[in-house]
Enzyme design. Structure first.
Site, PDB file in Angstrom:
ATOM      1  N   ARG A 108      18.745   6.365 -20.692  1.00  0.00           N
ATOM      2  CA  ARG A 108      19.863   6.164 -21.939  1.00  0.00           C
ATOM      3  C   ARG A 108      20.865   6.068 -22.348  1.00  0.00           C
ATOM      4  O   ARG A 108      21.400   5.787 -23.309  1.00  0.00           O
ATOM      5  CB  ARG A 108      19.153   7.994 -22.392  1.00  0.00           C
ATOM      6  CG  ARG A 108      17.730   7.859 -21.947  1.00  0.00           C
ATOM      7  CD  ARG A 108      17.126   9.314 -22.784  1.00  0.00           C
ATOM      8  NE  ARG A 108      15.481   9.531 -22.217  1.00  0.00           N
ATOM      9  CZ  ARG A 108      15.282  10.417 -21.522  1.00  0.00           C
ATOM     10  NH1 ARG A 108      16.322  10.928 -20.813  1.00  0.00           N
ATOM     11  NH2 ARG A 108      14.026  10.411 -21.492  1.00  0.00           N
ATOM     12  N   GLU A 172      31.577 -22.149 -32.086  1.00  0.00           N
ATOM     13  CA  GLU A 172      31.096 -21.103 -32.836  1.00  0.00           C
ATOM     14  C   GLU A 172      32.936 -20.787 -33.870  1.00  0.00           C
ATOM     15  O   GLU A 172      32.497 -20.244 -34.735  1.00  0.00           O
ATOM     16  CB  GLU A 172      30.681 -20.030 -32.176  1.00  0.00           C
ATOM     17  CG  GLU A 172      29.601 -20.333 -31.664  1.00  0.00           C
ATOM     18  CD  GLU A 172      28.801 -19.790 -32.235  1.00  0.00           C
ATOM     19  OE1 GLU A 172      28.789 -19.714 -33.729  1.00  0.00           O
ATOM     20  OE2 GLU A 172      27.023 -19.699 -32.227  1.00  0.00           O
ATOM     21  N   LYS A 214      34.505 -12.149 -38.040  1.00  0.00           N
ATOM     22  CA  LYS A 214      33.032 -11.786 -36.998  1.00  0.00           C
ATOM     23  C   LYS A 214      33.609 -10.009 -37.703  1.00  0.00           C
ATOM     24  O   LYS A 214      32.324  -9.407 -37.838  1.00  0.00           O
ATOM     25  CB  LYS A 214      32.924 -11.523 -35.914  1.00  0.00           C
ATOM     26  CG  LYS A 214      31.640 -12.216 -35.193  1.00  0.00           C
ATOM     27  CD  LYS A 214      30.964 -12.298 -33.933  1.00  0.00           C
ATOM     28  CE  LYS A 214      29.377 -11.815 -33.998  1.00  0.00           C
ATOM     29  NZ  LYS A 214      28.906 -12.201 -33.110  1.00  0.00           N
ATOM     30  N   HIS A 235      22.665 -22.698 -37.462  1.00  0.00           N
ATOM     31  CA  HIS A 235      21.821 -21.258 -36.138  1.00  0.00           C
ATOM     32  C   HIS A 235      20.022 -21.890 -36.198  1.00  0.00           C
ATOM     33  O   HIS A 235      19.188 -22.169 -35.524  1.00  0.00           O
ATOM     34  CB  HIS A 235      21.783 -20.709 -35.866  1.00  0.00           C
ATOM     35  CG  HIS A 235      23.427 -19.815 -35.233  1.00  0.00           C
ATOM     36  ND1 HIS A 235      24.131 -19.822 -35.515  1.00  0.00           N
ATOM     37  CD2 HIS A 235      23.610 -19.136 -34.416  1.00  0.00           C
ATOM     38  CE1 HIS A 235      25.248 -19.885 -34.773  1.00  0.00           C
ATOM     39  NE2 HIS A 235      24.816 -19.151 -33.739  1.00  0.00           N
ATOM     40  N   HIS A 249      24.306 -23.474 -26.668  1.00  0.00           N
ATOM     41  CA  HIS A 249      24.103 -22.641 -27.433  1.00  0.00           C
ATOM     42  C   HIS A 249      25.318 -23.431 -28.510  1.00  0.00           C
ATOM     43  O   HIS A 249      24.745 -23.719 -29.425  1.00  0.00           O
ATOM     44  CB  HIS A 249      24.194 -21.345 -27.132  1.00  0.00           C
ATOM     45  CG  HIS A 249      25.012 -21.033 -28.466  1.00  0.00           C
ATOM     46  ND1 HIS A 249      22.987 -20.364 -28.863  1.00  0.00           N
ATOM     47  CD2 HIS A 249      25.466 -20.235 -29.626  1.00  0.00           C
ATOM     48  CE1 HIS A 249      23.279 -20.073 -30.504  1.00  0.00           C
ATOM     49  NE2 HIS A 249      24.760 -19.564 -30.107  1.00  0.00           N
TER      50      HIS A 249
HETATM   51  N1  LIG Z   1      24.883 -11.167 -28.569  1.00  0.00           N
HETATM   52  C1  LIG Z   1      25.482 -11.932 -29.735  1.00  0.00           C
HETATM   53  O1  LIG Z   1      26.396 -11.686 -30.433  1.00  0.00           O
HETATM   54  C2  LIG Z   1      25.661 -13.056 -28.854  1.00  0.00           C
HETATM   55  C3  LIG Z   1      26.556 -14.088 -30.037  1.00  0.00           C
HETATM   56  C4  LIG Z   1      26.508 -15.512 -29.242  1.00  0.00           C
HETATM   57  C5  LIG Z   1      25.692 -15.705 -28.290  1.00  0.00           C
HETATM   58  N2  LIG Z   1      25.927 -15.244 -27.637  1.00  0.00           N
HETATM   59  C6  LIG Z   1      24.662 -15.244 -25.996  1.00  0.00           C
HETATM   60  O2  LIG Z   1      25.743 -16.131 -25.704  1.00  0.00           O
HETATM   61  C7  LIG Z   1      25.124 -16.725 -24.517  1.00  0.00           C
HETATM   62  C8  LIG Z   1      26.284 -18.120 -24.583  1.00  0.00           C
HETATM   63  O3  LIG Z   1      27.533 -17.306 -24.064  1.00  0.00           O
HETATM   64  P1  LIG Z   1      27.994 -18.582 -23.250  1.00  0.00           P
HETATM   65  O4  LIG Z   1      28.383 -19.616 -23.288  1.00  0.00           O
HETATM   66  O5  LIG Z   1      29.302 -17.730 -22.388  1.00  0.00           O
HETATM   67  O6  LIG Z   1      27.125 -18.979 -21.687  1.00  0.00           O
HETATM   68  P2  LIG Z   1      27.529 -18.594 -20.256  1.00  0.00           P
HETATM   69  O7  LIG Z   1      27.683 -16.873 -20.444  1.00  0.00           O
HETATM   70  O8  LIG Z   1      26.101 -19.356 -19.341  1.00  0.00           O
HETATM   71  O9  LIG Z   1      28.968 -19.130 -19.516  1.00  0.00           O
HETATM   72  C9  LIG Z   1      28.966 -20.549 -20.106  1.00  0.00           C
HETATM   73  C10 LIG Z   1      29.011 -21.188 -18.239  1.00  0.00           C
HETATM   74  O10 LIG Z   1      30.745 -21.063 -18.081  1.00  0.00           O
HETATM   75  C11 LIG Z   1      31.127 -20.466 -16.459  1.00  0.00           C
HETATM   76  N3  LIG Z   1      32.054 -19.459 -16.817  1.00  0.00           N
HETATM   77  C12 LIG Z   1      31.986 -18.524 -18.116  1.00  0.00           C
HETATM   78  N4  LIG Z   1      33.141 -18.374 -18.028  1.00  0.00           N
HETATM   79  C13 LIG Z   1      33.803 -19.462 -17.468  1.00  0.00           C
HETATM   80  C14 LIG Z   1      35.781 -19.185 -16.880  1.00  0.00           C
HETATM   81  N5  LIG Z   1      36.486 -18.907 -16.842  1.00  0.00           N
HETATM   82  N6  LIG Z   1      35.919 -20.389 -15.903  1.00  0.00           N
HETATM   83  C15 LIG Z   1      34.947 -21.166 -15.568  1.00  0.00           C
HETATM   84  N7  LIG Z   1      33.689 -20.794 -15.506  1.00  0.00           N
HETATM   85  C16 LIG Z   1      32.839 -19.734 -16.668  1.00  0.00           C
HETATM   86  C17 LIG Z   1      29.407 -19.912 -16.484  1.00  0.00           C
HETATM   87  O11 LIG Z   1      29.421 -18.926 -14.988  1.00  0.00           O
HETATM   88  C18 LIG Z   1      28.146 -20.150 -17.168  1.00  0.00           C
HETATM   89  O12 LIG Z   1      28.384 -21.233 -15.907  1.00  0.00           O
HETATM   90  C19 LIG Z   1      23.440 -17.081 -25.285  1.00  0.00           C
HETATM   91  O13 LIG Z   1      22.678 -16.404 -23.869  1.00  0.00           O
HETATM   92  C20 LIG Z   1      23.839 -16.923 -26.318  1.00  0.00           C
HETATM   93  O14 LIG Z   1      22.458 -16.299 -25.935  1.00  0.00           O
HETATM   94  C21 LIG Z   1      24.962 -14.060 -27.321  1.00  0.00           C
END
Ligand SMILES: NC(=O)c1ccc[n+]([C@@H]2O[C@H](COP(=O)([O-])OP(=O)(O)OC[C@H]3O[C@@H](n4cnc5c(N)ncnc54)[C@H](O)[C@@H]3O)[C@@H](O)[C@H]2O)c1
Length: 341
Positions: A108, A172, A214, A235, A249
């Site tokens: 929880r 973003e 944000k 979006h 994304h």
């Molecule tokens: N919760 C929210 O408010 C919110 C807002 C926007 C996006 N999101 C979500 O976030 C996700 C996208 O996030 P993302 O773009 O970080 O994707 P991700 O977490 O898949 O990271 C992108 C890639 O980069 C790699 N990576 C991460 N950090 C690294 C680093 N320092 N060095 C080398 N490689 C690295 C990861 O292994 C992955 O292959 C989506 O699922 C989206 O829906 C959530």
């Protein structure tokens, strides 16, 4: 070290910038901690992880599923994490979304914090307390609102980020300026070269600014009944493109912003010069380099938009660079517009 305190009626979150992520041990308990990461981040940064058990997931959006949650819960039970436990996520948006969700439902709810490692996650995903996973083709449909105790945004980790992922995060970052900060648009224009070279001091400042925007929005509208909708700029078309083409994304959002800018112009909200200026910035940052999207292929997805209300969608327009507003638009009108692009 700079910080932003995100304060809501339900919980508080501390976001720190220019803080060496290896000092994360100072922010977590001495025992009962579990680290959640992905295989890429683990391979690069494992040596700096605090000495606690590590659960590593397969990188990528496909891991955002209930089966991953079940796997993590099983591992946490086996490791004896109890209700006083702590989940430390070290990763991008996927890892933070998953870890925040599992921490929120495990027994929880237990405590959690993030070391946010991608640009997209630092400026957006790890901020604001939305955590969740996907189901079938619908993104983030199983989730909770819950703030991490802390988020560490260390820009030195961005050096290792693959180019596409870096550009995806830039989209973003630019979005924050487009919807809320006319001055920041000018600064991004002037700083384009440094941004593309990943200049650490410049990035740190822009990440701070984006997070501030944000968190101010989230503080005034935690559950997205009003102002928070502005964060969806780009979006509506972006999600449709992401679904159809499986592109990152932020890249999809950049295309969605480009289209939404044109749509704002088409409706008479933006002037020609303003439209050209914003699109030039998107081009100069290389946000749409090599991206080719056919509006006809994505229009069908608008019907399934999670944010639709009956036959309408709350669409985010720009009235000028740095100022956004929401207006309901009929889905058929949106489809007609996007099919012409
Ligand atoms: N919760 C929210 O408010 C919110 C807002 C926007 C996006 N999101 C979500 O976030 C996700 C996208 O996030 P993302 O773009 O970080 O994707 P991700 O977490 O898949 O990271 C992108 C890639 O980069 C790699 N990576 C991460 N950090 C690294 C680093 N320092 N060095 C080398 N490689 C690295 C990861 O292994 C992955 O292959 C989506 O699922 C989206 O829906 C959530």
């Amino acid at each position: 070290v700079k910080k932003v305190e995100l304060i809501t009626s339900e919980s508080n979150s501390k976001i720190v910038f220019g803080f060496d992520w290896k000092r994360v041990s100072e922010m977590i308990p001495d025992e009962n901690v579990i680290i959640i990461t992905d295989d890429n981040v683990k391979a690069l940064y494992n040596d700096g992880f605090p000495r606690f058990p590590v659960l590593s997931i397969t990188p990528g959006e496909a891991s955002k599923s209930l089966s991953t949650i079940e796997f993590l819960v099983e591992q946490m039970l086996t490791l004896g994490i109890d209700r006083n436990g702590f989940v430390l996520a070290i990763g991008g948006g996927v890892v933070c979304d998953i870890a925040g969700f599992v921490a929120s439902v495990y027994m929880r709810g237990i405590r959690f914090g993030f070391v946010s490692t991608s640009l997209l996650s630092q400026v957006d995903a790890s901020i604001g307390g939305k955590n969740g996973v996907n189901c079938m083709l619908s993104k983030n449909v199983i989730g909770v609102f819950n703030q991490p105790e802390f988020v560490i945004c260390d820009e030195t980790m961005l050096e290792t980020l693959p180019e596409t992922e870096y550009v995806s995060g830039l989209a973003e970052l630019v979005k924050s300026a487009f919807i809320k900060d006319p001055g920041m648009i000018g600064e991004i224009e002037e700083g384009t070269r440094s941004i593309l070279l990943r200049d650490k001091a410049v990035l740190r400042e822009f990440i701070f600014r984006a997070v501030k925007i944000k968190s101010t929005i989230v503080e005034s509208d935690l559950r997205e009944s009003g102002l928070r909708k502005l964060l969806n700029f780009g979006h509506t078309f972006g999600h449709a493109a992401e679904l159809e083409y499986g592109i990152p994304h932020g890249i999809a959002v950049a295309w969605g912003m480009h289209s939404a800018i044109h749509y704002s112009y088409h409706r008479g909200y933006l002037k020609t010069t303003e439209t050209e200026r914003l699109n030039e910035l998107i081009d100069n940052l290389g946000l749409l380099k090599g991206v080719s999207i056919d509006g006809k292929r994505i229009s069908g997805h608008l019907t399934n938009d999670k944010k639709r209300e009956g036959e309408e969608i709350n669409f985010v327009f720009l009235s000028s660079p740095g100022n956004a507003f929401v207006e309901k638009v009929g889905i058929s009108e949106l489809k007609t517009f996007i099919e012409s692009r």
